[in-house]
Motif scaffolding. Structure first.
Motif, PDB file in Angstrom:
ATOM      1  N   ALA A 173       0.908  -1.254  -0.028  1.00  0.00           N
ATOM      2  CA  ALA A 173      -0.047   0.213   0.064  1.00  0.00           C
ATOM      3  C   ALA A 173       0.914   1.338   0.087  1.00  0.00           C
ATOM      4  CB  ALA A 173      -0.966  -0.067   1.254  1.00  0.00           C
ATOM      5  N   VAL A 174       1.944   1.247   0.746  1.00  0.00           N
ATOM      6  CA  VAL A 174       2.882   2.469   0.953  1.00  0.00           C
ATOM      7  C   VAL A 174       3.668   2.624  -0.653  1.00  0.00           C
ATOM      8  CG1 VAL A 174       4.952   3.228   1.822  1.00  0.00           C
ATOM      9  CG2 VAL A 174       3.396   2.170   3.360  1.00  0.00           C
ATOM     10  N   LEU A 175       3.941   1.331  -1.247  1.00  0.00           N
ATOM     11  CA  LEU A 175       4.405   1.473  -2.545  1.00  0.00           C
ATOM     12  C   LEU A 175       3.394   2.134  -3.473  1.00  0.00           C
ATOM     13  CD1 LEU A 175       6.225  -1.899  -3.083  1.00  0.00           C
ATOM     14  CD2 LEU A 175       7.353   0.416  -2.413  1.00  0.00           C
ATOM     15  N   VAL A 176       2.001   1.764  -3.293  1.00  0.00           N
ATOM     16  CA  VAL A 176       1.069   2.461  -4.364  1.00  0.00           C
ATOM     17  C   VAL A 176       1.142   3.829  -3.974  1.00  0.00           C
ATOM     18  CG1 VAL A 176      -1.332   2.800  -4.587  1.00  0.00           C
ATOM     19  CG2 VAL A 176      -0.676   0.257  -4.153  1.00  0.00           C
TER      20      VAL A 176
ATOM     21  N   SER B 207      -0.784   0.861 -11.160  1.00  0.00           N
ATOM     22  CA  SER B 207      -1.351  -0.237 -11.660  1.00  0.00           C
ATOM     23  C   SER B 207      -1.000  -1.568 -10.973  1.00  0.00           C
ATOM     24  CB  SER B 207      -2.082  -0.420 -13.125  1.00  0.00           C
ATOM     25  OG  SER B 207      -2.551   1.069 -13.438  1.00  0.00           O
ATOM     26  N   VAL B 208       0.320  -1.552 -11.146  1.00  0.00           N
ATOM     27  CA  VAL B 208       1.004  -2.917 -10.983  1.00  0.00           C
ATOM     28  C   VAL B 208       1.004  -3.189  -9.349  1.00  0.00           C
ATOM     29  CG1 VAL B 208       3.165  -4.513 -11.029  1.00  0.00           C
ATOM     30  CG2 VAL B 208       2.609  -3.040 -12.897  1.00  0.00           C
ATOM     31  N   THR B 209       1.661  -2.182  -8.805  1.00  0.00           N
ATOM     32  CA  THR B 209       1.415  -2.314  -7.188  1.00  0.00           C
ATOM     33  C   THR B 209       0.358  -2.273  -6.445  1.00  0.00           C
ATOM     34  OG1 THR B 209       1.471   0.241  -7.142  1.00  0.00           O
ATOM     35  CG2 THR B 209       3.676  -0.951  -6.996  1.00  0.00           C
ATOM     36  N   LEU B 210      -0.948  -1.618  -7.241  1.00  0.00           N
ATOM     37  CA  LEU B 210      -2.350  -1.644  -7.157  1.00  0.00           C
ATOM     38  C   LEU B 210      -2.627  -3.059  -6.998  1.00  0.00           C
ATOM     39  CD1 LEU B 210      -4.388   0.428  -5.796  1.00  0.00           C
ATOM     40  CD2 LEU B 210      -5.244   0.656  -7.975  1.00  0.00           C
TER      41      LEU B 210
END
Length: 250
Positions: free
Chosen positions: A19-22, A168-171
């Protein structure tokens, strides 16, 4: 026992990191826009929804006693506010700034007002959590699908620069782990919204791949332009013929 540990401890821990990466994924694009003073094709609406949903899930975490929701959503709210401020400061169109003013005012006011109404107006804690969880689902789905707000234009132009591929990928990864946590803890609010987010991410990634492998073909020049070009060619041909005739006479 092992499955419970994975579902209730490991999954939210990994989900929090993702989530932090998002929340961090738009940082580079926003930083470049700030340095250049130009938003270019950045779509600021997802950033507004990012801060909004983070604030709502933060309050839901208090109401439902879900400590796992707190750290990542504090970071999400902070970063969302920063991204929005950058976009707002670089917006020059007065009409767009008015929309920004309305959106920012609503995002700042609604969570605290709604939480106050539920806290003082509803005595049962589980009922408060249910109402807030339902609202978080609606807002969370809005955030998760907000990148698709430009999908019609993206598919028409085959230009996905207004969408963030890292986001999009991290999500996709993030929603997968949070959906597992929601199912393992029997919290259907978390499970449903993150399942919806998973499919939203699939749609976004599919849009990127479509634009990548099926780019828009070159457009034929308008008929008027071709007519003008033909006139120029005809004039050049006449001039060349006159030159040859003069050389033949001499």
């Amino acid at each position: 026992m092992g499955g419970e540990v994975i579902g209730t401890i490991v999954a939210p821990a990994i989900g929090s990191v993702l989530a932090v990466l998002v929340f961090l994924s738009p940082w580079r694009a926003v930083a470049e826009a700030r340095e250049s003073g130009d938003l270019k094709s950045i779509n600021g609406f997802p950033f507004l929804m990012m801060g909004f949903q983070a604030a709502m899930w933060l309050i839901y975490g208090f109401f439902a006693d879900l400590i796992a929701l707190l750290p990542c959503n504090v970071i999400g709210y902070t970063l969302g506010a920063y991204y929005v401020l950058v976009c707002y400061s670089l917006t020059t169109d007065e009409t767009t700034r008015k929309y920004w003013n309305i959106g920012i005012s609503f995002v700042l006011a609604f969570p605290s007002i709604f939480a106050g109404i539920l806290y003082f107006g509803v005595e049962d804690a589980s009922t408060r959590a249910w109402y807030f969880g339902l609202t978080c689902n609606i807002i969370g789905i809005g955030f998760l699908f907000s990148p698709l707000s430009v999908i019609v234009n993206v598919l028409r132009t085959r230009d996905a620069s207004s969408m963030s591929f890292p986001l999009s990928v991290t999500l996709l990864l993030c929603t997968s782990f949070w959906a597992i946590f929601g199912l393992a803890s029997s919290d259907w609010f978390i499970a449903v919204v993150n399942t919806a987010g998973f499919f939203s991410s699939i749609c976004q990634i599919g849009t990127f791949l479509f634009c990548r492998f099926f780019p828009k073909t070159a457009i034929e020049p308008p008929v008027e332009e071709m007519g003008d070009m033909k006139s120029v060619i005809d004039i050049m041909g006449v001039a060349r013929g006159q030159q040859l005739f003069q050389s033949f006479k001499s």
